[in-house]
Enzyme design. Structure first.
Site, PDB file in Angstrom:
ATOM      1  CD  GLU A 155      -5.359  -2.871  -6.770  1.00 22.27           C
ATOM      2  OE1 GLU A 155      -6.534  -2.926  -6.347  1.00 22.27           O
ATOM      3  OE2 GLU A 155      -4.453  -3.632  -6.380  1.00 22.27           O
ATOM      4  CG  ASP A 204      -4.052  -0.536  -4.011  1.00 21.45           C
ATOM      5  OD1 ASP A 204      -4.351   0.433  -4.745  1.00 21.45           O
ATOM      6  OD2 ASP A 204      -4.905  -1.204  -3.401  1.00 21.45           O
ATOM      7  CG  ASP A 233      -9.828  -1.380  -6.277  1.00 22.07           C
ATOM      8  OD1 ASP A 233     -11.051  -1.649  -6.368  1.00 22.07           O
ATOM      9  OD2 ASP A 233      -9.207  -1.513  -5.216  1.00 22.07           O
ATOM     10  CE  LYS A 282      -4.238  -1.704   0.266  1.00 19.64           C
ATOM     11  NZ  LYS A 282      -5.281  -1.403  -0.734  1.00 19.64           N
ATOM     12  CE  LYS A 337     -10.443  -4.419  -3.990  1.00 17.83           C
ATOM     13  NZ  LYS A 337      -9.946  -3.241  -3.218  1.00 17.83           N
TER      14      LYS A 337
END
EC number: 5.1.1.-
Length: 336
Positions: free
Chosen positions: A204, A178, A227, A151, A249
Protein backbone atom coordinates in the site's frame (compact mmCIF):
# COMPACT_ATOMS: atom_id res chain seq x y z
CA UNK A 1 -35.60 16.90 4.93
CA UNK A 2 -37.14 19.20 7.52
CA UNK A 3 -34.95 21.67 9.37
CA UNK A 4 -32.50 20.03 11.77
CA UNK A 5 -30.52 20.97 14.83
CA UNK A 6 -26.84 20.04 14.90
CA UNK A 7 -24.77 19.35 18.01
CA UNK A 8 -20.99 19.08 17.62
CA UNK A 9 -18.56 17.63 20.15
CA UNK A 10 -14.78 17.31 20.02
CA UNK A 11 -13.37 14.22 21.72
CA UNK A 12 -9.89 12.86 22.39
CA UNK A 13 -9.62 9.11 21.87
CA UNK A 14 -6.55 7.96 23.77
CA UNK A 15 -4.36 5.21 22.33
CA UNK A 16 -3.21 2.38 24.58
CA UNK A 17 0.33 2.90 23.26
CA UNK A 18 2.00 5.20 20.71
CA UNK A 19 1.57 4.14 17.10
CA UNK A 20 4.34 4.86 14.57
CA UNK A 21 4.12 5.04 10.80
CA UNK A 22 6.41 6.59 8.19
CA UNK A 23 6.97 10.19 9.27
CA UNK A 24 4.38 10.32 12.05
CA UNK A 25 3.73 9.18 15.62
CA UNK A 26 0.15 8.97 16.93
CA UNK A 27 -0.66 9.15 20.64
CA UNK A 28 -4.38 9.88 20.32
CA UNK A 29 -7.14 10.33 17.75
CA UNK A 30 -8.89 13.70 17.85
CA UNK A 31 -12.45 12.99 16.83
CA UNK A 32 -15.41 15.25 16.09
CA UNK A 33 -18.92 13.85 16.57
CA UNK A 34 -21.96 15.33 14.83
CA UNK A 35 -25.49 14.62 16.09
CA UNK A 36 -28.42 15.74 13.93
CA UNK A 37 -31.93 15.86 15.39
CA UNK A 38 -35.32 16.63 13.90
CA UNK A 39 -37.22 16.53 17.19
CA UNK A 40 -38.13 12.86 17.04
CA UNK A 41 -35.19 11.01 15.46
CA UNK A 42 -31.45 11.52 15.46
CA UNK A 43 -28.40 10.55 13.46
CA UNK A 44 -24.74 10.48 14.43
CA UNK A 45 -21.42 10.54 12.64
CA UNK A 46 -17.75 10.66 13.69
CA UNK A 47 -14.95 12.34 11.79
CA UNK A 48 -11.31 11.73 12.63
CA UNK A 49 -9.76 13.92 9.96
CA UNK A 50 -6.80 13.39 7.64
CA UNK A 51 -3.55 14.19 9.46
CA UNK A 52 -1.39 14.66 6.34
CA UNK A 53 -3.86 17.26 5.00
CA UNK A 54 -3.88 19.13 8.34
CA UNK A 55 -7.52 18.14 8.65
CA UNK A 56 -7.42 18.11 12.43
CA UNK A 57 -10.12 18.68 15.04
CA UNK A 58 -9.78 22.47 14.81
CA UNK A 59 -10.26 22.37 11.04
CA UNK A 60 -13.23 19.99 11.29
CA UNK A 61 -14.92 22.20 13.89
CA UNK A 62 -14.34 25.27 11.72
CA UNK A 63 -15.80 23.52 8.66
CA UNK A 64 -18.89 22.43 10.56
CA UNK A 65 -19.38 25.98 11.85
CA UNK A 66 -18.97 27.37 8.32
CA UNK A 67 -21.58 24.98 6.91
CA UNK A 68 -23.94 24.90 9.89
CA UNK A 69 -26.72 26.72 8.04
CA UNK A 70 -26.53 24.27 5.14
CA UNK A 71 -26.48 21.21 7.40
CA UNK A 72 -29.33 22.40 9.61
CA UNK A 73 -31.43 23.17 6.54
CA UNK A 74 -31.81 19.41 6.16
CA UNK A 75 -30.04 18.86 2.82
CA UNK A 76 -30.02 15.62 0.90
CA UNK A 77 -26.77 13.70 1.11
CA UNK A 78 -26.12 14.57 -2.54
CA UNK A 79 -26.60 18.26 -1.83
CA UNK A 80 -24.22 18.09 1.13
CA UNK A 81 -21.62 16.37 -1.06
CA UNK A 82 -22.00 19.00 -3.78
CA UNK A 83 -21.61 22.00 -1.45
CA UNK A 84 -19.26 20.91 1.35
CA UNK A 85 -15.63 19.95 0.67
CA UNK A 86 -14.44 16.41 1.43
CA UNK A 87 -12.77 15.65 4.73
CA UNK A 88 -13.56 14.63 8.28
CA UNK A 89 -16.23 17.29 8.84
CA UNK A 90 -18.30 16.25 5.84
CA UNK A 91 -17.82 12.60 6.77
CA UNK A 92 -19.31 13.22 10.22
CA UNK A 93 -22.25 15.17 8.79
CA UNK A 94 -22.85 12.71 5.94
CA UNK A 95 -22.89 9.69 8.26
CA UNK A 96 -25.25 11.53 10.62
CA UNK A 97 -27.61 12.15 7.69
CA UNK A 98 -27.49 8.45 6.77
CA UNK A 99 -28.44 7.35 10.28
CA UNK A 100 -31.16 10.00 10.55
CA UNK A 101 -32.61 8.93 7.20
CA UNK A 102 -32.59 5.31 8.36
CA UNK A 103 -34.39 6.25 11.56
CA UNK A 104 -37.03 8.18 9.66
CA UNK A 105 -37.58 5.32 7.22
CA UNK A 106 -37.47 2.65 9.91
CA UNK A 107 -34.96 0.65 7.85
CA UNK A 108 -31.24 0.03 8.34
CA UNK A 109 -28.57 2.01 6.53
CA UNK A 110 -27.28 -1.05 4.68
CA UNK A 111 -30.66 -1.45 2.99
CA UNK A 112 -30.85 2.26 2.10
CA UNK A 113 -27.37 1.91 0.59
CA UNK A 114 -28.44 -1.01 -1.60
CA UNK A 115 -26.05 -3.38 0.15
CA UNK A 116 -26.72 -7.04 0.96
CA UNK A 117 -27.58 -8.06 4.52
CA UNK A 118 -24.33 -7.57 6.44
CA UNK A 119 -21.93 -10.36 7.27
CA UNK A 120 -18.90 -10.38 9.53
CA UNK A 121 -15.81 -9.25 7.61
CA UNK A 122 -12.25 -10.43 7.92
CA UNK A 123 -10.23 -7.36 8.90
CA UNK A 124 -6.54 -6.67 8.99
CA UNK A 125 -4.97 -5.85 12.34
CA UNK A 126 -2.25 -3.24 11.97
CA UNK A 127 1.19 -3.31 13.57
CA UNK A 128 2.88 0.07 14.03
CA UNK A 129 6.53 0.35 13.04
CA UNK A 130 8.90 -0.81 15.78
CA UNK A 131 11.88 -3.10 16.31
CA UNK A 132 11.39 -6.35 14.37
CA UNK A 133 11.37 -8.58 17.45
CA UNK A 134 8.82 -6.37 19.19
CA UNK A 135 6.57 -6.39 16.14
CA UNK A 136 6.87 -10.18 15.90
CA UNK A 137 5.88 -10.52 19.54
CA UNK A 138 2.90 -8.21 18.95
CA UNK A 139 1.85 -10.33 15.96
CA UNK A 140 1.87 -13.41 18.19
CA UNK A 141 -0.22 -11.60 20.81
CA UNK A 142 -2.85 -10.96 18.11
CA UNK A 143 -3.63 -14.67 18.08
CA UNK A 144 -7.09 -14.15 16.60
CA UNK A 145 -5.77 -12.22 13.59
CA UNK A 146 -6.14 -13.87 10.21
CA UNK A 147 -4.78 -10.84 8.35
CA UNK A 148 -2.04 -8.44 9.48
CA UNK A 149 -0.94 -5.13 7.98
CA UNK A 150 2.58 -3.93 8.76
CA UNK A 151 3.55 -0.27 8.86
CA UNK A 152 6.87 0.43 7.15
CA UNK A 153 9.09 3.52 7.40
CA UNK A 154 11.04 3.62 4.13
CA UNK A 155 14.21 2.06 5.59
CA UNK A 156 14.44 -0.93 3.25
CA UNK A 157 16.76 -3.17 5.26
CA UNK A 158 14.93 -2.57 8.53
CA UNK A 159 11.51 -2.85 6.88
CA UNK A 160 12.34 -6.19 5.29
CA UNK A 161 13.65 -7.42 8.65
CA UNK A 162 10.33 -6.39 10.18
CA UNK A 163 8.38 -8.32 7.57
CA UNK A 164 10.58 -11.40 7.89
CA UNK A 165 10.26 -11.44 11.68
CA UNK A 166 6.48 -11.18 11.52
CA UNK A 167 6.19 -13.82 8.83
CA UNK A 168 8.33 -16.18 10.94
CA UNK A 169 6.13 -15.49 13.97
CA UNK A 170 2.85 -15.83 12.02
CA UNK A 171 3.31 -18.10 8.98
CA UNK A 172 -0.46 -18.63 8.90
CA UNK A 173 -1.72 -15.09 8.20
CA UNK A 174 -2.38 -12.95 5.15
CA UNK A 175 0.21 -10.15 5.20
CA UNK A 176 0.01 -6.68 3.73
CA UNK A 177 2.40 -3.76 4.17
CA UNK A 178 1.82 -0.01 4.14
CA UNK A 179 4.59 2.36 3.05
CA UNK A 180 2.67 5.55 3.91
CA UNK A 181 4.55 7.39 1.12
CA UNK A 182 7.93 6.51 2.63
CA UNK A 183 9.75 5.01 -0.39
CA UNK A 184 11.22 6.15 -3.70
CA UNK A 185 10.94 4.39 -7.03
CA UNK A 186 14.64 3.47 -6.77
CA UNK A 187 13.86 1.33 -3.72
CA UNK A 188 10.98 -0.55 -5.27
CA UNK A 189 12.77 -3.47 -6.93
CA UNK A 190 14.55 -4.50 -3.77
CA UNK A 191 11.53 -3.85 -1.56
CA UNK A 192 9.14 -5.86 -3.73
CA UNK A 193 11.62 -8.70 -4.12
CA UNK A 194 11.89 -8.99 -0.35
CA UNK A 195 8.14 -8.86 0.09
CA UNK A 196 7.58 -11.60 -2.47
CA UNK A 197 10.00 -13.81 -0.53
CA UNK A 198 7.81 -13.39 2.57
CA UNK A 199 4.51 -14.04 0.74
CA UNK A 200 3.20 -10.51 1.20
CA UNK A 201 -0.12 -10.02 -0.59
CA UNK A 202 -0.45 -6.22 -0.78
CA UNK A 203 1.85 -3.18 -0.91
CA UNK A 204 0.00 0.00 0.00
CA UNK A 205 1.11 3.52 -0.97
CA UNK A 206 4.86 3.07 -1.35
CA UNK A 207 5.56 6.39 -3.10
CA UNK A 208 4.63 9.94 -2.08
CA UNK A 209 1.36 11.43 -3.31
CA UNK A 210 2.14 13.17 -6.59
CA UNK A 211 4.88 10.71 -7.50
CA UNK A 212 2.57 8.02 -8.85
CA UNK A 213 3.51 8.46 -12.52
CA UNK A 214 6.72 6.55 -11.76
CA UNK A 215 4.62 3.43 -11.19
CA UNK A 216 3.28 3.40 -14.76
CA UNK A 217 6.39 1.53 -15.94
CA UNK A 218 6.83 -0.57 -12.80
CA UNK A 219 5.57 -4.13 -12.98
CA UNK A 220 4.86 -5.44 -9.51
CA UNK A 221 4.05 -9.10 -8.80
CA UNK A 222 2.34 -7.84 -5.64
CA UNK A 223 -0.84 -5.77 -5.99
CA UNK A 224 -0.25 -2.08 -5.27
CA UNK A 225 -2.89 -0.12 -3.37
CA UNK A 226 -3.42 3.63 -3.55
CA UNK A 227 -4.26 5.40 -0.30
CA UNK A 228 -2.93 8.95 0.08
CA UNK A 229 -2.73 9.29 -3.71
CA UNK A 230 -6.47 8.83 -4.25
CA UNK A 231 -8.64 10.87 -1.90
CA UNK A 232 -11.90 11.38 -3.76
CA UNK A 233 -13.99 10.16 -6.68
CA UNK A 234 -12.51 12.85 -8.95
CA UNK A 235 -9.00 11.49 -8.38
CA UNK A 236 -9.88 7.85 -9.00
CA UNK A 237 -8.97 7.75 -12.73
CA UNK A 238 -5.36 8.55 -11.78
CA UNK A 239 -5.08 5.08 -10.21
CA UNK A 240 -5.58 3.25 -13.50
CA UNK A 241 -2.34 1.82 -14.88
CA UNK A 242 -0.48 2.60 -11.66
CA UNK A 243 -2.36 0.76 -8.94
CA UNK A 244 -4.42 -2.39 -8.69
CA UNK A 245 -6.48 -1.50 -5.60
CA UNK A 246 -7.87 1.72 -4.14
CA UNK A 247 -8.18 2.19 -0.37
CA UNK A 248 -11.36 4.13 0.43
CA UNK A 249 -11.44 5.98 3.73
CA UNK A 250 -14.53 7.95 4.66
CA UNK A 251 -12.52 10.75 6.27
CA UNK A 252 -10.60 11.22 3.02
CA UNK A 253 -13.52 11.20 0.64
CA UNK A 254 -16.05 12.91 2.90
CA UNK A 255 -18.50 10.20 3.90
CA UNK A 256 -20.32 7.01 3.07
CA UNK A 257 -22.16 8.66 0.16
CA UNK A 258 -18.95 9.31 -1.77
CA UNK A 259 -17.35 6.09 -0.53
CA UNK A 260 -20.06 4.02 -2.20
CA UNK A 261 -19.65 6.00 -5.43
CA UNK A 262 -15.89 5.38 -5.41
CA UNK A 263 -16.38 1.64 -4.86
CA UNK A 264 -18.79 1.36 -7.79
CA UNK A 265 -16.58 3.39 -10.13
CA UNK A 266 -13.46 1.48 -9.07
CA UNK A 267 -15.17 -1.75 -10.08
CA UNK A 268 -16.08 -0.24 -13.44
CA UNK A 269 -12.44 0.75 -13.97
CA UNK A 270 -11.22 -2.74 -13.14
CA UNK A 271 -9.70 -1.83 -9.77
CA UNK A 272 -9.94 -3.80 -6.55
CA UNK A 273 -11.61 -2.11 -3.59
CA UNK A 274 -10.37 -1.78 -0.03
CA UNK A 275 -11.96 0.03 2.91
CA UNK A 276 -9.68 1.54 5.53
CA UNK A 277 -9.83 4.02 8.37
CA UNK A 278 -8.00 7.03 9.75
CA UNK A 279 -8.42 5.68 13.28
CA UNK A 280 -11.39 6.32 15.51
CA UNK A 281 -14.01 4.63 17.59
CA UNK A 282 -16.73 2.14 16.71
CA UNK A 283 -18.92 5.04 15.61
CA UNK A 284 -16.37 5.71 12.85
CA UNK A 285 -16.03 2.04 11.91
CA UNK A 286 -19.75 1.28 11.59
CA UNK A 287 -20.43 3.27 8.37
CA UNK A 288 -17.22 1.83 6.89
CA UNK A 289 -18.50 -1.64 7.81
CA UNK A 290 -21.47 -0.96 5.51
CA UNK A 291 -19.08 -0.04 2.70
CA UNK A 292 -16.92 -3.05 3.55
CA UNK A 293 -19.69 -5.40 2.48
CA UNK A 294 -18.70 -4.75 -1.15
CA UNK A 295 -14.92 -4.59 -0.65
CA UNK A 296 -12.14 -7.09 -1.36
CA UNK A 297 -9.93 -6.04 1.56
CA UNK A 298 -11.10 -4.66 4.91
CA UNK A 299 -8.98 -2.69 7.39
CA UNK A 300 -11.31 -1.60 10.19
CA UNK A 301 -9.25 -2.09 13.33
CA UNK A 302 -9.29 1.50 14.65
CA UNK A 303 -10.98 0.79 18.00
CA UNK A 304 -8.44 -1.92 18.87
CA UNK A 305 -5.86 0.83 19.52
CA UNK A 306 -8.00 2.70 22.07
CA UNK A 307 -7.91 2.54 25.83
CA UNK A 308 -11.70 2.91 25.79
CA UNK A 309 -14.12 2.48 22.91
CA UNK A 310 -17.75 3.51 22.73
CA UNK A 311 -20.36 1.15 24.10
CA UNK A 312 -21.96 -0.61 22.41
CA UNK A 313 -19.14 -1.06 19.94
CA UNK A 314 -18.06 -3.17 17.03
CA UNK A 315 -16.91 -6.70 17.90
CA UNK A 316 -13.73 -8.49 16.87
CA UNK A 317 -13.95 -12.29 16.86
CA UNK A 318 -11.74 -14.88 15.16
CA UNK A 319 -10.13 -12.23 12.96
CA UNK A 320 -13.46 -10.71 11.87
CA UNK A 321 -15.15 -7.40 12.60
CA UNK A 322 -18.91 -7.15 13.15
CA UNK A 323 -21.01 -4.03 13.56
CA UNK A 324 -24.47 -4.81 14.88
CA UNK A 325 -27.59 -2.64 14.61
CA UNK A 326 -27.05 -1.37 18.15
CA UNK A 327 -23.84 0.42 17.12
CA UNK A 328 -25.08 2.68 14.27
CA UNK A 329 -27.54 2.88 11.43
CA UNK A 330 -30.17 0.45 12.64
CA UNK A 331 -33.13 2.48 11.47
CA UNK A 332 -34.71 2.21 14.92
CA UNK A 333 -37.08 5.05 15.68
CA UNK A 334 -35.66 6.37 18.93
CA UNK A 335 -36.44 9.63 20.64
CA UNK A 336 -33.52 12.05 20.85
Amino acid sequence: MARLTMAVAAEQLQLAQPFRISGYLFERFNAVVVTLRDGAQQGRGEGDGVYYLKDDAANMLAELARFRELIESGPSRDALRAQMPPGGARNAADCALWELEAARAGTPVWRLAGQPAPRALRTTFTLGANDPELMAAEAQRWAQARAIKIKLTGETDLDLARVAAIRAARPDVWLGVDGNQGFSIDQMDRLVGGLVAQQVSLLEQPLPRGGDAALADFRSPIPLAADESILTLDELPQAVGRYHVVNIKLDKCGGLTEGLLIAAEARRLGLGVMVGNMGGSSLAMAPSFVLGQCCDIVDLDGPTFLTNDRKPGVAYTDGNVWSGPEVWGSGARESA
